[in-house]
Design an enzyme around this catalytic site. Sequence first.
Site, PDB file in Angstrom:
ATOM      1  N   ARG A   1       0.707  -1.080  -0.094  1.00  0.00           N
ATOM      2  CA  ARG A   1      -0.100  -0.174  -0.116  1.00  0.00           C
ATOM      3  C   ARG A   1       1.040   1.286   0.154  1.00  0.00           C
ATOM      4  NH1 ARG A   1      -3.680  -2.017   4.381  1.00  0.00           N
ATOM      5  NH2 ARG A   1      -1.911  -2.826   5.312  1.00  0.00           N
TER       6      ARG A   1
ATOM      7  N   LYS B   1     -14.943   7.344  -1.952  1.00  0.00           N
ATOM      8  CA  LYS B   1     -14.751   7.606  -0.809  1.00  0.00           C
ATOM      9  C   LYS B   1     -13.697   8.493  -0.230  1.00  0.00           C
ATOM     10  CE  LYS B   1     -11.393   4.385  -0.385  1.00  0.00           C
ATOM     11  NZ  LYS B   1     -10.775   3.143   0.390  1.00  0.00           N
TER      12      LYS B   1
ATOM     13  N   ARG C   1     -10.475   9.243   1.816  1.00  0.00           N
ATOM     14  CA  ARG C   1      -9.146   8.331   3.442  1.00  0.00           C
ATOM     15  C   ARG C   1      -8.782   9.413   3.659  1.00  0.00           C
ATOM     16  NH1 ARG C   1      -7.962   3.549   4.635  1.00  0.00           N
ATOM     17  NH2 ARG C   1      -9.077   2.409   2.722  1.00  0.00           N
TER      18      ARG C   1
ATOM     19  N   THR D   1     -13.652   0.388   5.818  1.00  0.00           N
ATOM     20  CA  THR D   1     -13.758   1.278   4.662  1.00  0.00           C
ATOM     21  C   THR D   1     -15.204  -0.238   3.970  1.00  0.00           C
ATOM     22  OG1 THR D   1     -11.763   1.928   4.036  1.00  0.00           O
ATOM     23  CG2 THR D   1     -13.322   1.257   2.001  1.00  0.00           C
TER      24      THR D   1
END
EC number: 2.7.6.1
Length: 327
Positions: free
Chosen positions: A98, A199, A201, A233
């Site tokens: 990530r 979405k 973050r 999420t």
Amino acid sequence: MPKSNLKLFSLSSNHPLAEKIAAEVGVPLSDISVKRFADGEVQINIEESVRGADVFVIQSTSQPVNDNLMELLIMIDALKRASANQINVVLPYYGYARQDRKARSREPITAKLVANMIERAGATRVMALDLHAAQIQGFFDLPMDHLQGAPLLADYLIETGIADKENAVVVSPDHGGMTRARNLNNMLGLEAPVAVIDKRRPKPNVAEVGSIVGDVAGKTAIMIDDMIDTAGTITQGAQLVMEHGAKEVYVVASHAVFSGPALERLQNSVFTKVIVTDSINLPDSKKFDKLEIVSVGELIGEAIRRVSMNEAISPMFKHRFRRRTQE
């Protein structure tokens, strides 16, 4: 048949998957001893000769991520010093994936650092399953095979009747997952277009869901992601999908990281089923009623067989593999 000098080694992270891979390849796992000193240092002893051998090392760099990564690096070094011909690293799950870019000033690109470490240790090839970002393939200056778990998950959805062509819709939990969602939609042959959740973050492991782009009313929604970590999420997204009129919602993901409150969130969520692969070995304490596990042993085993025989891997993804649900 694979080459006679092919050897498979399993490190500590996912021995059950390694056994399935070995059964598919038709080569038993070779003997290795992994021990730890009192202060946590890793000691590895390879219990048989690997001189001139084409070696495949199976290790998911999952929790504990740093311990499993260090174990892998030490194993690669041991194989190099023991004169192995080829050192092929098989990563069912690639930790630190990530952290693949600089999103803010002074941030590291840790996915690249890990690639450098594996390469510098002496690996000659890397095989990984469903990287968080496809560009991580370019972080390696050596042959890199990127395997896809979506065909296996699609098989499960079709065989169980979840992915009904007329009544199902694929939902991406964010804009970054649209390519993954479209690919699954194509494999399932669904009539409805892909939907996506807006979405944001603000910080790691914290997400804010907004609205849905697309029609999910009256549909069986299938959410797809590459991994489920804390499940915040994905469970928020599922609730939003149900509020927009979906009949039921499922989630499929390659990597069951399941950190922190994930188990409680998933078990108490609106999901009918949570469908993952066995790329990460889950202890019984991390299994729950809604969980279904699809094995990637056949997929990785076939990829290893093809590499050992100098055959192309791309034809593997032109058809779906038969799924094997873990008992």
